[in-house]
Write a protein that holds these residues in place. Structure first.
Motif, PDB file in Angstrom:
ATOM      1  N   TYR A 191      -2.292   2.829 -12.159  1.00 43.21           N
ATOM      2  CA  TYR A 191      -0.858   3.134 -12.134  1.00 43.21           C
ATOM      3  C   TYR A 191      -0.197   2.713 -13.450  1.00 43.21           C
ATOM      4  O   TYR A 191       0.619   3.453 -14.017  1.00 43.21           O
ATOM      5  CB  TYR A 191      -0.168   2.448 -10.944  1.00 43.21           C
ATOM      6  CG  TYR A 191       1.318   2.620 -11.023  1.00 43.21           C
ATOM      7  CD1 TYR A 191       1.904   3.865 -10.743  1.00 43.21           C
ATOM      8  CD2 TYR A 191       2.145   1.586 -11.465  1.00 43.21           C
ATOM      9  CE1 TYR A 191       3.273   4.060 -10.882  1.00 43.21           C
ATOM     10  CE2 TYR A 191       3.502   1.770 -11.605  1.00 43.21           C
ATOM     11  CZ  TYR A 191       4.065   3.010 -11.311  1.00 43.21           C
ATOM     12  OH  TYR A 191       5.403   3.216 -11.467  1.00 43.21           O
ATOM     13  N   GLN A 192      -0.557   1.525 -13.937  1.00 44.42           N
ATOM     14  CA  GLN A 192       0.041   1.034 -15.181  1.00 44.42           C
ATOM     15  C   GLN A 192      -0.177   2.042 -16.315  1.00 44.42           C
ATOM     16  O   GLN A 192       0.747   2.354 -17.068  1.00 44.42           O
ATOM     17  CB  GLN A 192      -0.583  -0.312 -15.588  1.00 44.42           C
ATOM     18  CG  GLN A 192      -0.327  -1.456 -14.621  1.00 44.42           C
ATOM     19  CD  GLN A 192       1.168  -1.764 -14.475  1.00 44.42           C
ATOM     20  OE1 GLN A 192       1.932  -1.595 -15.427  1.00 44.42           O
ATOM     21  NE2 GLN A 192       1.576  -2.167 -13.284  1.00 44.42           N
ATOM     22  N   LYS A 219      -6.963  -3.841  -7.468  1.00 44.46           N
ATOM     23  CA  LYS A 219      -6.913  -4.136  -8.904  1.00 44.46           C
ATOM     24  C   LYS A 219      -7.075  -2.844  -9.707  1.00 44.46           C
ATOM     25  O   LYS A 219      -6.360  -2.600 -10.678  1.00 44.46           O
ATOM     26  CB  LYS A 219      -8.043  -5.128  -9.215  1.00 44.46           C
ATOM     27  CG  LYS A 219      -8.166  -5.566 -10.644  1.00 44.46           C
ATOM     28  CD  LYS A 219      -9.313  -6.584 -10.735  1.00 44.46           C
ATOM     29  CE  LYS A 219      -9.746  -6.842 -12.151  1.00 44.46           C
ATOM     30  NZ  LYS A 219     -10.963  -7.672 -12.199  1.00 44.46           N
ATOM     31  N   ARG A 220      -8.006  -2.033  -9.259  1.00 39.70           N
ATOM     32  CA  ARG A 220      -8.283  -0.786  -9.981  1.00 39.70           C
ATOM     33  C   ARG A 220      -7.098   0.181  -9.884  1.00 39.70           C
ATOM     34  O   ARG A 220      -6.724   0.831 -10.861  1.00 39.70           O
ATOM     35  CB  ARG A 220      -9.542  -0.160  -9.376  1.00 39.70           C
ATOM     36  CG  ARG A 220      -9.989   1.086 -10.073  1.00 39.70           C
ATOM     37  CD  ARG A 220     -11.331   1.522  -9.531  1.00 39.70           C
ATOM     38  NE  ARG A 220     -11.589   2.898  -9.887  1.00 39.70           N
ATOM     39  CZ  ARG A 220     -12.429   3.684  -9.252  1.00 39.70           C
ATOM     40  NH1 ARG A 220     -13.114   3.226  -8.227  1.00 39.70           N
ATOM     41  NH2 ARG A 220     -12.607   4.926  -9.632  1.00 39.70           N
ATOM     42  N   ILE A 221      -6.524   0.228  -8.704  1.00 39.26           N
ATOM     43  CA  ILE A 221      -5.425   1.171  -8.500  1.00 39.26           C
ATOM     44  C   ILE A 221      -4.168   0.719  -9.256  1.00 39.26           C
ATOM     45  O   ILE A 221      -3.454   1.537  -9.846  1.00 39.26           O
ATOM     46  CB  ILE A 221      -5.201   1.340  -6.978  1.00 39.26           C
ATOM     47  CG1 ILE A 221      -6.367   2.166  -6.426  1.00 39.26           C
ATOM     48  CG2 ILE A 221      -3.862   2.002  -6.671  1.00 39.26           C
ATOM     49  CD1 ILE A 221      -6.526   2.134  -4.945  1.00 39.26           C
ATOM     50  N   THR A 229      -1.129   6.495  -1.296  1.00 38.08           N
ATOM     51  CA  THR A 229       0.114   5.876  -0.826  1.00 38.08           C
ATOM     52  C   THR A 229       0.741   5.038  -1.945  1.00 38.08           C
ATOM     53  O   THR A 229       1.947   5.117  -2.201  1.00 38.08           O
ATOM     54  CB  THR A 229      -0.188   4.979   0.396  1.00 38.08           C
ATOM     55  OG1 THR A 229      -0.852   5.775   1.376  1.00 38.08           O
ATOM     56  CG2 THR A 229       1.079   4.398   0.988  1.00 38.08           C
ATOM     57  N   TYR A 230      -0.087   4.256  -2.605  1.00 41.19           N
ATOM     58  CA  TYR A 230       0.406   3.358  -3.659  1.00 41.19           C
ATOM     59  C   TYR A 230       1.077   4.157  -4.778  1.00 41.19           C
ATOM     60  O   TYR A 230       2.191   3.851  -5.212  1.00 41.19           O
ATOM     61  CB  TYR A 230      -0.780   2.547  -4.206  1.00 41.19           C
ATOM     62  CG  TYR A 230      -0.408   1.517  -5.237  1.00 41.19           C
ATOM     63  CD1 TYR A 230      -0.180   0.195  -4.868  1.00 41.19           C
ATOM     64  CD2 TYR A 230      -0.290   1.852  -6.587  1.00 41.19           C
ATOM     65  CE1 TYR A 230       0.156  -0.767  -5.812  1.00 41.19           C
ATOM     66  CE2 TYR A 230       0.053   0.907  -7.530  1.00 41.19           C
ATOM     67  CZ  TYR A 230       0.273  -0.409  -7.146  1.00 41.19           C
ATOM     68  OH  TYR A 230       0.615  -1.353  -8.090  1.00 41.19           O
ATOM     69  N   PHE A 231       0.398   5.193  -5.244  1.00 38.13           N
ATOM     70  CA  PHE A 231       0.941   5.973  -6.371  1.00 38.13           C
ATOM     71  C   PHE A 231       2.214   6.715  -5.956  1.00 38.13           C
ATOM     72  O   PHE A 231       3.186   6.773  -6.701  1.00 38.13           O
ATOM     73  CB  PHE A 231      -0.097   6.988  -6.870  1.00 38.13           C
ATOM     74  CG  PHE A 231      -1.345   6.375  -7.468  1.00 38.13           C
ATOM     75  CD1 PHE A 231      -1.278   5.242  -8.261  1.00 38.13           C
ATOM     76  CD2 PHE A 231      -2.589   6.947  -7.240  1.00 38.13           C
ATOM     77  CE1 PHE A 231      -2.431   4.683  -8.816  1.00 38.13           C
ATOM     78  CE2 PHE A 231      -3.742   6.402  -7.789  1.00 38.13           C
ATOM     79  CZ  PHE A 231      -3.663   5.254  -8.572  1.00 38.13           C
ATOM     80  N   LYS A 285       2.417   4.455 -18.263  1.00 41.30           N
ATOM     81  CA  LYS A 285       2.535   4.314 -19.719  1.00 41.30           C
ATOM     82  C   LYS A 285       2.348   5.665 -20.415  1.00 41.30           C
ATOM     83  O   LYS A 285       3.002   5.961 -21.418  1.00 41.30           O
ATOM     84  CB  LYS A 285       1.465   3.319 -20.185  1.00 41.30           C
ATOM     85  CG  LYS A 285       1.323   3.144 -21.677  1.00 41.30           C
ATOM     86  CD  LYS A 285       0.099   2.261 -21.968  1.00 41.30           C
ATOM     87  CE  LYS A 285      -0.262   2.255 -23.433  1.00 41.30           C
ATOM     88  NZ  LYS A 285       0.696   1.577 -24.290  1.00 41.30           N
ATOM     89  N   LEU A 286       1.452   6.469 -19.878  1.00 36.76           N
ATOM     90  CA  LEU A 286       1.129   7.750 -20.510  1.00 36.76           C
ATOM     91  C   LEU A 286       2.041   8.884 -20.053  1.00 36.76           C
ATOM     92  O   LEU A 286       1.798  10.054 -20.331  1.00 36.76           O
ATOM     93  CB  LEU A 286      -0.339   8.103 -20.228  1.00 36.76           C
ATOM     94  CG  LEU A 286      -1.349   7.240 -20.993  1.00 36.76           C
ATOM     95  CD1 LEU A 286      -2.732   7.316 -20.354  1.00 36.76           C
ATOM     96  CD2 LEU A 286      -1.428   7.673 -22.446  1.00 36.76           C
TER      97      LEU A 286
END
Lengths: 551, 427
Positions: B350-351, B344-346, B381-383, B355-356
């Motif tokens: 990312y969102q 959830k935090r990751i 890995t996710y990013f 956005k930024l």
């Protein structure tokens, strides 16, 4: 088979859903995979769990969000795709009515998800049958508790093997004394209400809000001593230990475990010292010899040096020797015997009783008895000065702080032997980096001008910090002073953890280092007592114990 | 300046064992001075809003060192609107420790904590807090109020301090999912917490005053979102400390009039800046190690590198309903990206990074924060699967002994070079 690892896991519910739960609490062979997918500084039990999930091919897992490491592990396991089923149970921190209701909803969620996964339904007969007919009970006779954070199966077996009394597992994972329902509850909601209440009524782990129920653990009838474990990179139980050591009258030993295979030396020294000094100590293995040669001796086989002290049968001090241990403890011992013969004119055969101590004590085959260096240092220090209440021994490989009771026995001790920082080895390494010998280092730091601080905790990184300071043209005196402060800081923290009180005696080779002594005196705000030959303290204590045997 | 700070730190170290009261007064004076200086004549080119913020946070820290029994010690995610409405100053470990380290004055407190049996593996913000209290420098708070998340440390350090000083403590137990039942559970506890505060301070909460605090919370949240909208396409010559100070503004200082004003000023200041980027734009995960000299050289006021946001400041930018204060506060707690699983935090990070218009993410593994550490490789890995290069950087937010100065700087510099190369900046 479904793996679980926290006592709050609804094991009986899983059985009722057709699962075969098994308690997974093993050490891992290594953490290679765990550190690749997580991090080397998270709870070592969690690292072992991650590692074993892969190495042992676990397919189904139920976790409890009992700590931050486990919360992270859930995300990793869920997303790496190796498991068929994974569930994270949200355990409340409180146990009252509202919290119980929230927890019951979590049990419902588990029923829903596992039923769907296995295509099964809740079976009330299986649920009832899952509770043990005879609940697990604590030993009826005197026993020693392993308490605090969980211990691996292999570590518990090792501890049990080395202690003279039965051992009970009262760690966070070991106190799951859950009773079966005493009456038939047909309504599922009511049954889960009861079950949630029972689970939340278990002896609280330190993660729960109200931990007052834990006090009962340390007042159990028959409890004769406590081995208090903390798991590396789990902070929960260090807090309880700090309070407990101040309150309990029972012998208590602090250990730290890392869920890797048990290594003998460090643990056996601690357990040995605990067994020697606790009220339940046994005298098995001791033997009394005649007085053929008229001398007794103690030999302290350390990592850097081997020291030996010889006493006459009337207790008078004959002399002591110090030799380099070299690569093998047995060789070091032989060198010490040779030095005793050469310098004191006493042959090994003239020793009526020989006590060996130190890390290499078991390698001294001619010893009549082995005793840990904790007991020996305490005995040696007290013999030299009856005011001493705390012994600070900074050796080559480890540093230790030993608290002495009024009668001179060991009341408490802590050791730092997993990290070189704050030990004699740390100073040796830094002396090499500074291209000076240890003796020179002792005095050089006294002439400091700029008060530098070596802030790195790790020896290896501290060395690179020193290299940077050299490159920055800092004087050797300032750098050495910074290093001495660093050792003093570490040692003072160890004194604090041991609950050390004046008068302090410093033993071991580092006691010769005037810079460290000065900084440590500043930190402790107390003068240190330095014996004439501080490195002989352990051997002297061993010799005194030998003397007891022939008297 | 650095030498002055170091000299001050050494003075604190020498005085603290015998003169905790003198140390307290010295710290208060220095923070008061620094706050005023930041407002009137900052040594760096701060935005007007940030000048206002620095003064506001310095004053808050000063009040934390005020009269015994007048403050509440809180965890970083505890909603403080009730405290603000009752005129009780909130003291938070992250703010206090950050300020102590900034004055090079934390070493003694870390030493005291470890000497008193606090494990060196515990989060350094909390070790400093415990040391500061047990050294007698931080006055006894009237209350301790904490949530059970974002980290294990909350359960440990606050309980220890409560027992040490025999301070009344209220714990808000936070389940890990924002279900209706859980929302009610948390809201009920927040109401109970209010009763608890009233009972132990003798103060009464006025409903209208709380409503006003919630209105300011809503205004501040809207302004911060507007700031982030503007920030997505603009550069600020910035520093790590500003992002750290924003953590106080987006968490415990929410509900103050000054915070709403600050957020509004910030949105307006940034909207006035020209659009465009300069160097690498970084999104930061977790605390910022603003004590690390070599990292500061690479990140602070470089005229190039830009820290565009952080996950602590974007954890729960939710609307609140001033007419439903407890439900609103409960929802912010439950829906915070720090509550629940690491995924959830990751995902939230990312969102906001996306956005930024971040070019890369620095995932800072603050020593002692197991949740962050454990998720580091999953996050990378996710990013990276979503096109955001990620640096997992080990260090410590405020313990200088663990900040790994030079080693962290080498990694960060290489990462910045990598980003500059990939965004064509080095051509």
């Amino acid at each position: 088979m479904i793996a679980w690892n926290c006592k709050y896991t609804p094991v009986e519910l899983l059985c009722a859903l057709g699962a075969e739960p098994f308690f997974w609490n093993s050490a891992a062979d290594d953490f290679g995979y765990a550190q690749r997918v997580a991090h080397g500084s998270i709870c070592c039990h969690v690292q072992a769990f991650l590692q074993n999930c892969r190495d042992k091919g676990l397919r189904e897992v139920v976790l409890v969000n009992c700590c931050d490491s486990m919360r992270s592990a859930y995300g990793i396991l869920k997303n790496n795709g190796d498991l068929d089923f994974i569930f994270l149970l949200d355990l409340p921190h409180k146990v009252g009515g509202c919290a119980q209701n929230i927890f019951k909803k979590e049990l419902f969620r588990l029923v829903e998800e596992y039923s769907k996964f296995k295509n099964t339904v809740f079976d009330s007969d299986k649920f009832k049958a899952a509770f043990p007919v005879t609940p697990k009970l604590l030993p009826q006779e005197n026993f020693i508790a392993v308490a605090g954070g969980r211990v691996s199966d292999s570590l518990l077996a090792e501890i049990s093997a080395q202690l003279p009394l039965p051992v009970a597992d009262l760690t966070c994972a070991g106190t799951r004394l859950l009773g079966a329902p005493t009456q038939d509850i047909d309504d599922f909601d009511a049954l889960m209400d009861w079950y949630a209440s029972e689970l939340l009524s278990l002896t609280p782990c330190m993660r729960m809000h109200d931990v007052s129920g834990r006090k009962a653990l340390y007042n159990l009838p028959g409890l004769s001593g406590i081995i208090y474990n903390t798991v590396k990179f789990c902070d929960y139980y260090a807090f309880e230990y700090d309070a407990l050591r101040k309150e309990t009258k029972l012998p208590i030993l602090k250990i730290e475990s890392d869920y890797l295979p048990v290594t003998g030396g460090q643990l056996s020294t601690r357990l040995g010292a605990f067994a020697e000094n606790a009220a339940f100590a046994q005298q098995a293995g001791d033997k009394k010899k005649g007085s053929a040669g008229g001398y007794v001796a103690g030999i302290d086989s350390g990592s850097t040096t081997t020291n030996m002290v010889v006493l006459a049968a009337d207790g008078s001090f004959i002399g002591g020797v110090t030799v380099r241990t070299g690569p093998r403890a047995a060789v070091g011992a032989n060198k010490a015997f040779a030095a005793v013969k050469e310098q004191l004119g006493i042959d090994k055969e003239q020793l009526d009783y020989l006590v060996a101590t130190g890390y290499g004590r078991n390698a001294v085959l001619s010893a009549d008895q082995t005793v840990t260096e904790i007991t020996c240092h305490a005995r040696g220090a007290r013999h030299q000065n009856s005011d001493v209440r705390t012994v600070i021994d900074i050796g080559g490989q480890d540093s230790k702080v030993i608290g002495l009771a009024d009668d001179g026995s060991v009341s408490n001790f802590v050791m730092n032997d997993k990290c070189a920082a704050g030990t004699g080895r740390f100073l040796e390494l830094m002396a090499t980096t500074l291209e000076m010998d240890v003796a020179e280092m002792s005095s050089v730091g006294l002439g400091w001008k700029d008060d530098l601080t070596i802030s790195s905790i790790c020896t290896v990184f501290a060395e690179s910090e020193v290299v940077s300071l050299i490159a920055d043209n800092r004087t050797a005196a300032d750098i050495v002073h910074g290093l001495h402060k660093s050792v003093a800081l570490k040692t003072a923290a160890l004194v604090g953890r041991a609950g050390g009180v004046p008068a302090y005696m410093i033993t071991g080779g580092v006691a010769h280092n005037a810079g460290v002594v000065q900084e440590l005196e500043k930190k402790l705000r107390e003068k240190l007592i330095i014996p004439d030959e501080p490195e002989l303290c352990g051997a002297l204590g061993a010799a005194l114990i030998a003397l007891d045997k022939v008297k | 300046m650095k030498n002055t700070v170091e000299t001050f730190g050494k003075m604190i170290y020498k005085l603290a064992p015998e003169h905790p009261g003198v140390v307290r007064d010295l710290l208060k004076s220095v923070y008061k001075f620094e706050g005023t200086k930041s407002r009137i004549a900052p040594s760096r080119p701060l935005l007007p809003a940030r000048r206002y913020l620095y003064n506001m946070t310095a004053n808050s820290i000063c009040r934390g060192f005020g009269q015994k029994g007048t403050t509440a010690l809180v965890s970083i995610f505890l909603p403080c609107q009730v405290l603000h409405a009752m005129g009780i100053e909130a003291v938070v470990a992250e703010g206090l420790s950050c300020y102590l380290t900034g004055a090079a004055a934390a070493d003694y407190f870390i030493e005291i904590a470890e000497r008193n049996g606090i494990p060196e593996t515990l989060c350094s913000y909390h070790r400093i807090l415990i040391g500061c209290i047990e050294a007698g420098v931080l006055p006894r708070p009237a209350l301790i109020l904490n949530t059970t998340y974002a980290c294990d440390t909350n359960q440990l350090s606050f309980r220890r301090i409560a027992e040490y000083y025999d301070i009344p403590q209220y714990v808000v137990d936070v389940p890990d999912k924002p279900t209706a039942d859980n929302l009610q559970y948390v809201a009920d506890q927040l109401r109970e917490m209010t009763d608890f505060i009233e009972q132990h301070t003798g103060k009464k909460l006025d409903d209208d005053t709380l409503r006003q605090r919630m209105l300011w919370t809503q205004q501040a949240t809207q302004s911060y979102r507007a700031y982030l909208d503007a920030r997505a396409t603009r550069y600020i010559d910035n520093c790590m400390t500003s992002e750290m100070m924003d953590i106080l503004a987006t968490q415990i200082l929410l509900g103050r009039r000054e915070t709403a004003k600050y957020m509004s000023m910030l949105a307006a200041d940034v909207a006035r800046l020209p659009e465009g980027k300069r160097g690498p734009r970084l999104f930061w995960v977790h605390v910022l190690p603003n004590v690390n000299g070599p990292l500061r050289q690479l990140l602070d006021y470089t005229g190039n590198v830009d820290i565009v946001g952080s996950d602590l400041n974007t954890a729960a930018l939710l609307d609140v309903d001033p007419d439903k204060p407890y439900q609103s506060m409960a929802r912010r707690i439950l829906e915070s990206s720090f509550n629940g699983t690491i995924e959830k935090r990751i995902e939230n990070s990312y969102q906001y990074a996306d956005k930024l218009n971040a070019d890369g993410i620095v995932y800072f593994c603050h020593w002692g924060c197991r949740h962050t550490l454990g998720g580091s490789q999953y996050a990378k890995t996710y990013f990276e699967q979503r096109g955001l290069p990620t640096l997992v950087l080990d260090g410590d937010g405020c313990d200088r002994g663990r900040s790994g100065d030079g080693r962290a700087a080498v990694r960060l510099q290489a990462f910045l070079e990598q980003l500059e190369h990939s965004t064509g900046k080095d051509k």
